[in-house]
Structures are given as C-alpha cells and as structure tokens.
Design a protein around this motif. Structure first.
Motif, PDB file in Angstrom:
ATOM      1  N   GLU A  31      -2.245  -1.991  -3.044  1.00 15.44           N
ATOM      2  CA  GLU A  31      -3.558  -1.376  -2.871  1.00 15.44           C
ATOM      3  C   GLU A  31      -3.803  -0.736  -1.445  1.00 15.44           C
ATOM      4  N   HIS A  32      -3.161  -1.593  -0.539  1.00 16.86           N
ATOM      5  CA  HIS A  32      -3.395  -0.584   0.913  1.00 16.86           C
ATOM      6  C   HIS A  32      -2.782   0.556   0.941  1.00 16.86           C
ATOM      7  N   HIS A  33      -1.632   0.960   0.304  1.00 15.25           N
ATOM      8  CA  HIS A  33      -1.169   2.217   0.336  1.00 15.25           C
ATOM      9  C   HIS A  33      -1.998   3.238  -0.401  1.00 15.25           C
ATOM     10  N   GLU A  35      -5.296   2.958  -0.794  1.00 16.23           N
ATOM     11  CA  GLU A  35      -6.519   2.735  -0.032  1.00 16.23           C
ATOM     12  C   GLU A  35      -6.386   3.773   1.050  1.00 16.23           C
ATOM     13  N   SER A  36      -5.154   4.140   1.576  1.00 15.09           N
ATOM     14  CA  SER A  36      -4.867   4.936   2.728  1.00 15.09           C
ATOM     15  C   SER A  36      -4.793   6.588   2.131  1.00 15.09           C
ATOM     16  N   GLN A  37      -4.598   6.628   0.706  1.00 12.39           N
ATOM     17  CA  GLN A  37      -4.572   7.796   0.106  1.00 12.39           C
ATOM     18  C   GLN A  37      -6.149   8.107  -0.681  1.00 12.39           C
ATOM     19  N   ASN A  38      -7.136   7.585  -0.094  1.00 12.33           N
ATOM     20  CA  ASN A  38      -8.558   7.555  -0.609  1.00 12.33           C
ATOM     21  C   ASN A  38      -8.745   7.329  -2.045  1.00 12.33           C
ATOM     22  N   LYS A  41     -11.733   1.718  -4.710  1.00 12.63           N
ATOM     23  CA  LYS A  41     -11.374   0.248  -4.911  1.00 12.63           C
ATOM     24  C   LYS A  41     -11.384  -0.045  -6.201  1.00 12.63           C
ATOM     25  N   ARG A  44      -8.063   1.203  -7.427  1.00 13.02           N
ATOM     26  CA  ARG A  44      -6.805   0.718  -6.541  1.00 13.02           C
ATOM     27  C   ARG A  44      -6.266  -0.272  -7.490  1.00 13.02           C
TER      28      ARG A  44
END
Length: 92
Positions: A31-33, A35-38, A41, A44
């Motif tokens: 989910e963190h990766h 999130e970094s790709q916009n 939530k 994700r």
C-alpha cells in the motif's frame, strides 16, 4: 491479463501503472508503494488485498481439489475457479 483483472476489480484506470511492472514486481507491491504512485486509499487497499489473494492462490486450489475429492460442492468450486481465471498468472 492484468488489464482484465483490474477491470474486474473496477480499477482499470490504474492499468498504465501495472503495464510498467513485471509480474514479480506486482506481487511485491505494498500500500505504501501504491500511495507513492498516487493511487487512492480505497484502491490501494483493494489492490493490496487482491494481490494477497494472488499469493494465496496455490493453497486455495489445493483446498478446492481436496473439497471436490471429498464430495464437496462442485458448483461452488467452479465459481471459485472462475474468479481465479480472471486473475493474472505468471507466464512460463
């Protein structure tokens, strides 16, 4: 077929993101990766859960086989297999 899989999840707008990844990279997404790709939530979370299901696919297939051999519900197993068929499978 990742685009079809994403479409079945109603997340086809993220197909371009996945087009740039190998199968192995996709299977390690967090989910963190995402999130970094916009990625939103909700998307994700849905993608992360779906990838976890892909990782568990082999054990699910074994359980289905065991259930069918023990006289389990064939219709239920076929429905589960149908869901598995729309998921991405690593090419050999």
């Amino acid at each position: 077929d990742v685009p079809s899989w994403l479409k079945s999840l109603r997340l086809h707008k993220y197909a371009a993101l996945f087009a740039q990844m190998s199968y192995e990279e996709m299977m390690t997404l967090t989910e963190h990766h995402l999130e970094s790709q916009n990625v939103t939530k909700g998307a994700r979370h849905k993608i992360a859960l779906s990838i976890q299901k892909l990782r568990e696919r082999q054990s699910v297939l074994r359980a289905l086989e065991k259930d069918i051999l023990e006289g389990g519900n064939l219709w239920s197993a076929l429905q589960e297999l149908q869901q598995i068929l729309v998921t991405p499978i690593k090419a050999f």
